[in-house]
Design an enzyme around this catalytic site. Structure first.
Site, mmCIF file in Angstrom:
data_model
loop_
_atom_site.group_PDB
_atom_site.id
_atom_site.type_symbol
_atom_site.label_atom_id
_atom_site.label_comp_id
_atom_site.label_asym_id
_atom_site.label_seq_id
_atom_site.Cartn_x
_atom_site.Cartn_y
_atom_site.Cartn_z
ATOM 1 N N GLU A 285 2.892 3.703 1.615
ATOM 2 C CA GLU A 285 2.358 4.658 2.590
ATOM 3 C C GLU A 285 3.378 4.971 3.674
ATOM 4 O OE1 GLU A 285 -1.500 5.229 0.857
ATOM 5 O OE2 GLU A 285 -0.339 6.310 2.379
ATOM 6 N N ASP B 135 -0.838 7.659 -10.500
ATOM 7 C CA ASP B 135 -0.565 9.091 -10.326
ATOM 8 C C ASP B 135 0.868 9.480 -9.984
ATOM 9 O OD1 ASP B 135 -0.835 7.905 -7.846
ATOM 10 O OD2 ASP B 135 -2.514 9.145 -7.178
ATOM 11 N N GLU C 257 -5.819 16.989 -3.188
ATOM 12 C CA GLU C 257 -5.291 17.130 -4.549
ATOM 13 C C GLU C 257 -5.775 18.386 -5.269
ATOM 14 O OE1 GLU C 257 -4.726 13.210 -3.065
ATOM 15 O OE2 GLU C 257 -6.632 14.260 -3.382
ATOM 16 N N ARG D 228 4.767 8.847 4.073
ATOM 17 C CA ARG D 228 4.337 9.522 5.305
ATOM 18 C C ARG D 228 5.428 9.523 6.364
ATOM 19 N NH1 ARG D 228 -2.151 8.542 6.064
ATOM 20 N NH2 ARG D 228 -2.599 7.687 3.999
#
Length: 711
Positions: A339, A473, A614, A343
């Site tokens: 993360e 993913d 998404e 980010r």
């Protein structure tokens, strides 16, 4: 002379006044000699404070123009009061000191005291040899003198004379600016500055040109690093090369999205400034567990490039100034490596790519260095969490017996490769290159699919679960996007991490996981559990519609090109149906495909929506690839539903059950709502030249990095 007296018959010996005076003179001379020794010894032997090693955050702070620092003193420290001077003493003129004794060769000879560090005047330079003349040489080096991508207006290469202490012997020095090579300057070439300081690597310490070592460059990076200043906003909004799709309706809808962004930002700015996220109804800050117990302004960094793209200049300046003045990573908190990379690290790098502001690179380097301990495993595959201060690492306790997660350790190539490109430090690229080489060359289970878990020390796959949604993913996304980043869509053959691994993975999924529903024949991608299938597709997996469409260009065969684009469109249609069939026109966290469900869900724990991007991300890619109006219509339907059901307090909230109208809201405005959801909505209603996909590739948090275009 001695004089003997008696007192009560006892002899006494006393010095005469003449003897006492002589002894006192000797004592004074001895004291003066000691004073001279101390004075000259301190002058020659005390260490130079300018050479003191900096620690902590100062180790990553760029040097000022003259290279002067005050150790452990803040830049804004008040001037300390000095003690009053001693009372004047009678004038004393010492004798001239004896000349210093030259020590024998075996004795250490200290360097002379450093001179006052003022910029030297420009040294006279001989005119460069003319092209074609004897001794003329025109060539590029490692990018520090004569870079492939020079500053705006500078020549593409210089006439660097190897005999003039230039290029091959180190970076050229421009003493007027303090910068080496052609980072900022047009006037450069023959460099004979004897004490050139290498400022070309952000965050590096002063480095004498004679000790310059060319940084090692991994084999998967180009010999010449990419341009250090990507350029002004015209690169972000480039020339329109094709048909214009701007209409009065698209302009109106784009402005509405910009207004939504302003609402979300102002709520955060007014009530949670500096916190990671906003609680719009409680009007205070919020921090998820992935950030640890920190206040690192996740929303500020995540939203930075969205503000820039939308032209919110004052808000962008506020965000940029906060990052410069308040963002630091010296916090004792365990954070998610994944993360923080997608980010914070990516947000900072895009800030640099958009503006050329090196402050963003300094921050990114500091952060990346603090993430390096996560890679200290027997395989080099990083662990999931790291303490930014202590370097302690661990994996999630629930992750298949201490395993690392495929979608986490496989989602760093774009960020770390680009960081090596702009910082000149190859270590970041080397770390992720090793991870991807190790994973993609590791034998797979019999089904040819990548399991979601891998043990970072044992090197063994974990439980045999497979997903293109949660846990898997972005691993597949980055297999493709790293190829795009290297210029693969330009038609150039990319040796490292090319299309092959991505195409192989998609072929295996096509054969095992791609399914059709009944009665509507909707395409979905099931999840694998051992030898069985779960007929379920998460909201996160809807990004794959856009990924497959992006993969169409440059596919190995015409059949695969058609299959990628059609499959991307079909997956996107399935995700649209999950939204359209919902009472709120917002889809659930997961869709089921069984006897009672088709792109729907009735499980209470899978009906929430937390402002995820998404589905809208898929609309964006399908719009850019096909320009079919329905994708703009789909996006507007989602935007209206979000405005109607998620608008709350001072911003936007998630909803707990999309099957109920009106729904109950939560109280968190996720940072990715500003970074991704609103950005993709805005770009759908913008022209194609706004963040052109031929020149930019989005990371998994929608932060664009510039595509390399091989020469």
């Amino acid at each position: 002379m001695l004089v003997t007296h008696t007192k009560d018959g006892v002899p006494l010996v006393r010095r005469t006044s003449r003897s006492s005076c002589s002894t006192e003179k000797q004592l004074v001379a001895l004291i003066f000699f000691a004073f001279c020794v101390v004075l000259f010894g301190g002058f020659f032997f005390l260490p130079d404070s300018s050479d003191m090693k900096r620690s902590g955050t100062d180790a990553h702070r760029p040097q000022d123009y003259y290279g002067v620092f005050v150790e452990n003193e803040p830049l804004d420290a008040p001037v300390k009061a000095q003690p009053p001077p001693p009372p004047p003493q009678p004038a004393y003129i010492p004798p001239p000191p004896a000349p210093p004794v030259i020590p024998p060769p075996s004795v250490y000879v200290p360097p002379p005291p450093p001179p006052i560090k003022l910029p030297p005047p420009p040294a006279p330079r001989a005119p460069p040899p003319q092209p074609g003349a004897a001794g003329a040489s025109k060539w590029r080096s490692d990018g520090r003198c004569g870079p492939r991508f020079p500053a705006p207006g500078a020549p593409s290469f210089g006439q660097c004379d190897p005999s003039a202490n230039a290029d091959r012997k180190g970076p050229c020095c421009n003493p007027e600016s303090g910068f080496c090579g052609n980072v900022r300057d047009v006037d450069w070439g023959h460099c004979d500055c004897p004490t050139c300081v290498d400022y070309s690597v952000p965050g590096s310490r002063a480095q004498n040109i004679n000790n310059f070592n060319e940084p090692s460059i991994p084999k998967d990076l180009p010999k010449v690093p990419g341009k250090r200043f990507v350029g002004p906003a015209s690169d972000v909004i480039g020339p329109l090369r094709g048909q214009s799709y701007e209409t009065s309706q698209s302009i109106q809808r784009k402005n509405k999205i910009k207004q939504m962004m302003k609402t979300a930002w102002d709520g955060y700015r007014n009530h949670a400034w500096g916190h990671n996220e906003l609680m719009p109804k409680a009007k205070r800050g919020h921090s998820a567990g992935i950030f640890g117990r920190t206040q690192m302004g996740a929303t500020i960094v995540d939203a930075l490039d969205t503000l820039y793209i939308m032209g919110l200049h004052e808000e962008f300046k506020d965000a940029r100034d906060w990052i410069e003045q308040h963002l630091h990573f010296d916090v004792s908190a365990g954070v998610s490596v994944f993360e923080v990379v997608i980010r914070f690290l990516a947000g900072l790098l895009t800030g640099y790519a958009f503006t050329g502001d090196e402050m963003f690179v300094h921050k990114a380097v500091d952060l990346a260095d603090r993430l390096m301990p996560a890679f200290r495993t027997k395989t080099g595959v990083p662990k999931a969490m790291v303490n930014l201060k202590t370097g302690a690492t661990k994996n999630w306790g629930w992750a298949s017996g201490g395993c690392s997660i495929l979608s986490e350790f496989g989602t760093m190539q774009l960020e770390f490769e680009y960081l090596s490109q702009v910082s000149g430090n190859s270590i970041y690229a080397q770390k992720v290159a090793h991870v991807m080489e190790y994973v993609t060359n590791k034998p797979l289970p019999a089904n040819g699919l990548y399991p979601n878990y891998l043990h970072p020390d044992k090197g063994s796959w974990g439980s045999n679960s497979v997903s293109i949604g949660a846990l898997g993913d972005s691993f597949y996304e980055y297999l493709l996007k790293f190829w795009v980043f290297q210029g693969g869509r330009d038609g150039h053959h990319v040796e490292k991490f090319g299309r092959e691994k991505f195409d192989q993975a998609m072929t295996a999924m096509r054969n095992k996981l791609f399914q059709r529903s009944k009665p509507s024949n909707l395409l979905y991608i099931a999840e694998g559990k051992g030898n069985s299938l779960l007929h379920k597709m998460g909201h996160l997996a809807c990004f794959s519609g856009g990924m497959l469409a992006l993969a169409a260009k440059g596919a190995p065969t015409v059949e695969q090109e058609h299959w990628y684009l059609q499959s991307g469109a079909d997956i996107t249609e399935t995700c649209y149906q999950s939204y359209h069939r919902s009472p709120t026109h917002i889809g659930p966290e997961a869709m089921l495909f069984d006897r009672g469900h088709e792109a729907s869900n009735t499980r209470k724990n899978e009906l929430y929506y937390i402002l995820r991007p998404e589905v809208i991300e898929a609309y964006f890619y399908l719009w850019r690839m096909t320009h079919e109006q329905k994708y703009r219509d789909y996006a507007w339907e989602a935007a209206e539903a979000i405005e109607k059901h998620c608008r709350c307090g001072t911003g936007y909230c998630g909803i707990k059950d999309v099957s109920k109208n009106p729904p109950q809201q939560d109280d968190v405005q996720q940072s990715f709502f500003l970074a991704e959801t609103l950005k993709y909505l805005y770009l759908i209603f913008s022209e194609d030249n706004v963040v052109d996909l031929d020149n930019w590739v989005f990371n998994t948090e929608a932060h664009p990095v510039p595509v390399r275009h091989p020469e």
